[in-house]
Each structure stands twice: as structure tokens, then as C-alpha cells.
Design a protein around this motif. Structure first.
Motif, mmCIF file in Angstrom:
data_model
loop_
_atom_site.group_PDB
_atom_site.id
_atom_site.type_symbol
_atom_site.label_atom_id
_atom_site.label_comp_id
_atom_site.label_asym_id
_atom_site.label_seq_id
_atom_site.Cartn_x
_atom_site.Cartn_y
_atom_site.Cartn_z
ATOM 1 N N TYR A 209 0.967 4.147 -2.846
ATOM 2 C CA TYR A 209 0.692 5.548 -2.519
ATOM 3 C C TYR A 209 1.818 6.472 -2.946
ATOM 4 O O TYR A 209 1.566 7.564 -3.489
ATOM 5 C CB TYR A 209 0.455 5.708 -1.016
ATOM 6 C CG TYR A 209 0.484 7.163 -0.573
ATOM 7 C CD1 TYR A 209 -0.626 7.984 -0.773
ATOM 8 C CD2 TYR A 209 1.624 7.721 -0.005
ATOM 9 C CE1 TYR A 209 -0.605 9.321 -0.398
ATOM 10 C CE2 TYR A 209 1.653 9.057 0.370
ATOM 11 C CZ TYR A 209 0.546 9.850 0.167
ATOM 12 O OH TYR A 209 0.580 11.177 0.525
ATOM 13 N N ILE A 210 3.053 6.082 -2.719
ATOM 14 C CA ILE A 210 4.159 7.017 -2.832
ATOM 15 C C ILE A 210 4.342 7.555 -4.246
ATOM 16 O O ILE A 210 4.809 8.675 -4.448
ATOM 17 C CB ILE A 210 5.472 6.383 -2.315
ATOM 18 C CG1 ILE A 210 6.496 7.485 -1.973
ATOM 19 C CG2 ILE A 210 6.049 5.409 -3.328
ATOM 20 C CD1 ILE A 210 6.058 8.436 -0.885
ATOM 21 N N TRP A 211 3.942 6.787 -5.248
ATOM 22 C CA TRP A 211 4.113 7.252 -6.629
ATOM 23 C C TRP A 211 3.073 8.288 -7.028
ATOM 24 O O TRP A 211 3.202 8.937 -8.066
ATOM 25 C CB TRP A 211 4.090 6.067 -7.590
ATOM 26 C CG TRP A 211 5.183 5.095 -7.270
ATOM 27 C CD1 TRP A 211 5.033 3.806 -6.866
ATOM 28 C CD2 TRP A 211 6.587 5.353 -7.283
ATOM 29 N NE1 TRP A 211 6.260 3.245 -6.615
ATOM 30 C CE2 TRP A 211 7.228 4.163 -6.869
ATOM 31 C CE3 TRP A 211 7.373 6.464 -7.604
ATOM 32 C CZ2 TRP A 211 8.618 4.055 -6.765
ATOM 33 C CZ3 TRP A 211 8.755 6.359 -7.491
ATOM 34 C CH2 TRP A 211 9.365 5.172 -7.068
ATOM 35 N N GLN A 212 2.029 8.456 -6.231
ATOM 36 C CA GLN A 212 1.046 9.504 -6.525
ATOM 37 C C GLN A 212 0.972 10.541 -5.405
ATOM 38 O O GLN A 212 0.084 11.390 -5.387
ATOM 39 C CB GLN A 212 -0.334 8.870 -6.715
ATOM 40 C CG GLN A 212 -0.821 8.077 -5.507
ATOM 41 C CD GLN A 212 -2.117 7.339 -5.779
ATOM 42 O OE1 GLN A 212 -2.583 7.286 -6.918
ATOM 43 N NE2 GLN A 212 -2.722 6.775 -4.743
ATOM 44 N N SER B 93 0.839 -1.206 0.000
ATOM 45 C CA SER B 93 0.000 0.000 0.000
ATOM 46 C C SER B 93 0.871 1.252 0.000
ATOM 47 O O SER B 93 0.538 2.243 -0.656
ATOM 48 C CB SER B 93 -0.918 0.005 1.224
ATOM 49 O OG SER B 93 -1.854 -1.046 1.163
ATOM 50 N N ARG B 94 1.988 1.196 0.724
ATOM 51 C CA ARG B 94 2.885 2.352 0.752
ATOM 52 C C ARG B 94 3.534 2.567 -0.610
ATOM 53 O O ARG B 94 3.706 3.715 -1.066
ATOM 54 C CB ARG B 94 3.951 2.167 1.839
ATOM 55 C CG ARG B 94 3.381 2.168 3.257
ATOM 56 C CD ARG B 94 4.460 2.396 4.300
ATOM 57 N NE ARG B 94 5.469 1.350 4.320
ATOM 58 C CZ ARG B 94 5.407 0.253 5.075
ATOM 59 N NH1 ARG B 94 4.339 0.048 5.854
ATOM 60 N NH2 ARG B 94 6.387 -0.632 5.050
ATOM 61 N N MET C 105 17.285 14.210 -5.536
ATOM 62 C CA MET C 105 17.858 13.169 -4.697
ATOM 63 C C MET C 105 17.097 13.035 -3.378
ATOM 64 O O MET C 105 16.771 11.929 -2.937
ATOM 65 C CB MET C 105 19.329 13.465 -4.426
ATOM 66 C CG MET C 105 20.018 12.439 -3.532
ATOM 67 S SD MET C 105 20.059 10.781 -4.279
ATOM 68 C CE MET C 105 21.321 11.038 -5.532
ATOM 69 N N ASP C 106 16.797 14.174 -2.746
ATOM 70 C CA ASP C 106 16.045 14.140 -1.490
ATOM 71 C C ASP C 106 14.644 13.587 -1.691
ATOM 72 O O ASP C 106 14.080 12.943 -0.802
ATOM 73 C CB ASP C 106 15.965 15.538 -0.878
ATOM 74 C CG ASP C 106 17.244 15.917 -0.159
ATOM 75 O OD1 ASP C 106 18.098 15.040 0.041
ATOM 76 O OD2 ASP C 106 17.399 17.096 0.206
ATOM 77 N N LEU D 282 11.854 6.404 -0.526
ATOM 78 C CA LEU D 282 12.415 5.171 0.011
ATOM 79 C C LEU D 282 12.096 5.018 1.494
ATOM 80 O O LEU D 282 11.662 3.943 1.940
ATOM 81 C CB LEU D 282 13.933 5.161 -0.194
ATOM 82 C CG LEU D 282 14.693 4.004 0.451
ATOM 83 C CD1 LEU D 282 14.219 2.662 -0.127
ATOM 84 C CD2 LEU D 282 16.202 4.170 0.250
ATOM 85 N N VAL D 283 12.276 6.079 2.266
ATOM 86 C CA VAL D 283 12.023 6.016 3.701
ATOM 87 C C VAL D 283 10.530 5.784 3.961
ATOM 88 O O VAL D 283 10.153 5.059 4.888
ATOM 89 C CB VAL D 283 12.510 7.304 4.393
ATOM 90 C CG1 VAL D 283 12.131 7.313 5.876
ATOM 91 C CG2 VAL D 283 14.020 7.434 4.262
ATOM 92 N N PHE D 284 9.669 6.389 3.137
ATOM 93 C CA PHE D 284 8.228 6.176 3.279
ATOM 94 C C PHE D 284 7.879 4.702 3.031
ATOM 95 O O PHE D 284 7.106 4.104 3.785
ATOM 96 C CB PHE D 284 7.456 7.065 2.315
ATOM 97 C CG PHE D 284 5.969 7.054 2.531
ATOM 98 C CD1 PHE D 284 5.364 7.970 3.351
ATOM 99 C CD2 PHE D 284 5.173 6.089 1.921
ATOM 100 C CE1 PHE D 284 3.993 7.955 3.586
ATOM 101 C CE2 PHE D 284 3.797 6.052 2.125
ATOM 102 C CZ PHE D 284 3.205 6.992 2.974
#
Length: 333
Positions: free
Chosen positions: A307-310, A303-304, A319-320, A326-328
């Protein structure tokens, strides 16, 4: 903005007669000190020498054990109408600044935040005020600027941050702070908004300047000035703020902090604290996006990833941004 343009902008708002600005803008400077005796006189002098504004310096000493309080008392005797001092016990920088916010007087036009070892350029405050006046609409406003980083001897190093390519918005402020606290100037509406709802748990606040950036970007506007307004001193005791390290050194330190757990969950905790205090006043879209961010962070890895791609939230550098994603995904934000 050129010096003459700054002058004309301010005189049009505050009045002008025979070469004198009437009712000059007033600024209360909030300064937290801790064992900063070495650079104190030089710094206070740069505050007192601000051009075309009236200032008062509200100081809370956070339990210094050197000669800081002794020097502050001497300066207070010399400038009794411009310096107010509260020598108190050690609470840490975050609580110290929020204590200053609570003690601030709402009779001033603007409010500035100050670290204890920097030197302010003479036009710092008038430059900030002129840009905020252009935006003034009875809403929360905040100014921040680049800094001229210098050595402990004030030798120029580099300008930082050099570039902020993306908008300063709620969608940036939730996951990144790009506003250096010692450059920040806010208007009365922004102060009242922050002061009205001090976080119930300051342990969930990453830093006072980040919190203020998040508040103002959510309900007002943040103005970034690429022209440096302070000499931002770097020395062995300056543990916060910008760094002159190379990118390899920076990433080594980031990975070390993450491995030791120092950066885990701080963003999500601050976001949860913020939505509890301000959620009822946020726009429907911002509230929805923030809730989705927090809900997705608590779900499983797939699920993460979905989500993260949208996600509408972003950091300034590419870079940040990848590190954030990644951390998410790892569930450690």
C-alpha cells in the motif's frame, strides 16, 4: 500583499468613507493561558494594537498557579468590552482550546487562535483577512503563516516554517500539520463546521490546530502566507511548536519519542475519529482513500508495504515522507 493593497481589498468589502473603514472586519481571538504571567501584558498589548480590525479576546485560563489570572483580571477591568475571561481548572491545552471554540460567538466575521507568550505584528489580522477575502465563497477557509522565531528577549532567530513546497490539502493534513496554531485565522463557515462536531474523545486529537487544518482542508481551502505575522517566542517553558535545534538534535528527539511510545498510533487514532465525525460528508474519493489508509494500516506487513508505495498521502519534506512510510510499514502510525 502590500499594505496599500490590503487596505483597498478590505475597504472594497466593508465600505469606506472619508478615510475611515466602515463596518471594519470583526475578529474574536481565542486565547488559552497557563502560568504565562511573565509575557502576558506584552502579548495582550500586541493583540489590542491590531490595525483596521475590531477585536474581542476570549480567554480561558487553564488553572494557572502563578499571577496569570491576577494580571488578566486587571487587563479585563482596563478593557471590559474587549476582554472576556473564564478562569477554570486545568484540563490541558487541547481541551482548553476546544472549550473556547464551543464558547465562541458566531457574530464575528473571523476567528483567530493565540498562544500566551507570542507578540503579534500590528498587521497580522488585517493581512490574514485580506487573503481570506480573496477566496471568500461561503465555504470554510483558513489562513496560516510563517513565524518569526525569536528568543525570550525577542531577538530574531529564524523564519519557520521557511518553505511549504507541496499543496496544503487533506492528503497532507491527515498525516502532517504544517499550520502553526497561533498564526491561524478562520472564517465563520470554518468555525461552524468545527464547532458543530466536536470530537467525542479529545484523547484521539493530536492538537487543536492540527484538527482544524484537517477539517478545513477536507471541506474548504487553506491559505499559507510565507510572510511572518507573529514573533514566536522560544524559551524553556515553550514546549510546543517550532524548534531552533539542528537536524541531528531533532532526529534524536524524534527517535527517542518513538522508542518511548509517545508517537505510536496517534495519527491513525485521529484519522479514525475524523472519519467517524465527518465521513458522511467527505467526497467519495477522499472517503475511499481514507478508508484504504486505515484498512491497510491494520493488515499484515506485506500488505502495508504494497500500500505505502501507492499511498496518496504525503508530508512536505522528502525525509519526513520516508519516515512516514517506514512508520506505516512498522504498523506504528
Amino acid at each position: 500583499m502590500k499594505k496599500q493593497e490590503i487596505f483597498h481589498t478590505i475597504q472594497s468589502l466593508f465600505g469606506y468613507k472619508e478615510g475611515i473603514i466602515l463596518n471594519r472586519p470583526s475578529v474574536q481571538i481565542l486565547l488559552s493561558t497557563y502560568n504565562g504571567a511573565v509575557y502576558l501584558e506584552e502579548q495582550i498589548e500586541s493583540l489590542l494594537n491590531q490595525k483596521d480590525v475590531d477585536i474581542q479576546i476570549l480567554i480561558r485560563d487553564d488553572g494557572s498557579t502563578d499571577s496569570t489570572v491576577l494580571k488578566l483580571n486587571a487587563l479585563k477591568q482596563q478593557y471590559p468590552h474587549q476582554i472576556i475571561l473564564f478562569p477554570e481548572s486545568n484540563k490541558g491545552v487541547i481541551e482548553s482550546f476546544f472549550n473556547l471554540i464551543q464558547r465562541s460567538s458566531e457574530t464575528f466575521d473571523y476567528y483567530a487562535f493565540c498562544d500566551q507568550d507570542d507578540v503579534w505584528m500590528p498587521n497580522k489580522l488585517v493581512q490574514a483577512v485580506s487573503l481570506l477575502i480573496e477566496k471568500e465563497e461561503g465555504r470554510p477557509l483558513m489562513y496560516c503563516s510563517a513565524t518569526q522565531m525569536v528568543s525570550h528577549r525577542l531577538e530574531p532567530l529564524k523564519v519557520w516554517p521557511a518553505d511549504i513546497p507541496k499543496p496544503l490539502s487533506f492528503y497532507n493534513a491527515l498525516i502532517e500539520n504544517v499550520c502553526v496554531g497561533c498564526t491561524m485565522v478562520i472564517n465563520k463557515e470554518a468555525l461552524q463546521l468545527v464547532k458543530k462536531r466536536i470530537p467525542t474523545s479529545l484523547k484521539n486529537v493530536i492538537m487543536h490546530d492540527w484538527w482544524i487544518y484537517l477539517v478545513v482542508s477536507s471541506f474548504g481551502e487553506v491559505v499559507f502566507d510565507p510572510k511572518p505575522s507573529i514573533l514566536y517566542r522560544q524559551h524553556q517553558n515553550n514546549v510546543l511548536g517550532g524548534s531552533t535545534d539542528g537536524w541531528i538534535s531533532k532526529w534524536r528527539k524524534r527517535l527517542k519519542r518513538f522508542a518511548q511510545g509517545k508517537n505510536r498510533y496517534i495519527l491513525s487514532k485521529q484519522a479514525q475519529e475524523f472519519i467517524q465525525l465527518y465521513g458522511q460528508d467527505m467526497s467519495a474519493q477522499m472517503y475511499k482513500d481514507m478508508n484504504q489508509f486505515l484498512d491497510s494500516h491494520q493488515k499484515g506487513v506485506f500488505s502495508r508495504i504494497k500500500y505505502i508505495w501507492q499511498s496518496p498521502f504525503y508530508r512536505q519534506s522528502r525525509m519526513d515522507n520516508w519516515i512516514y512510510k517506514l512508520v506505516f510499514i512498522l504498523g506504528k502510525l
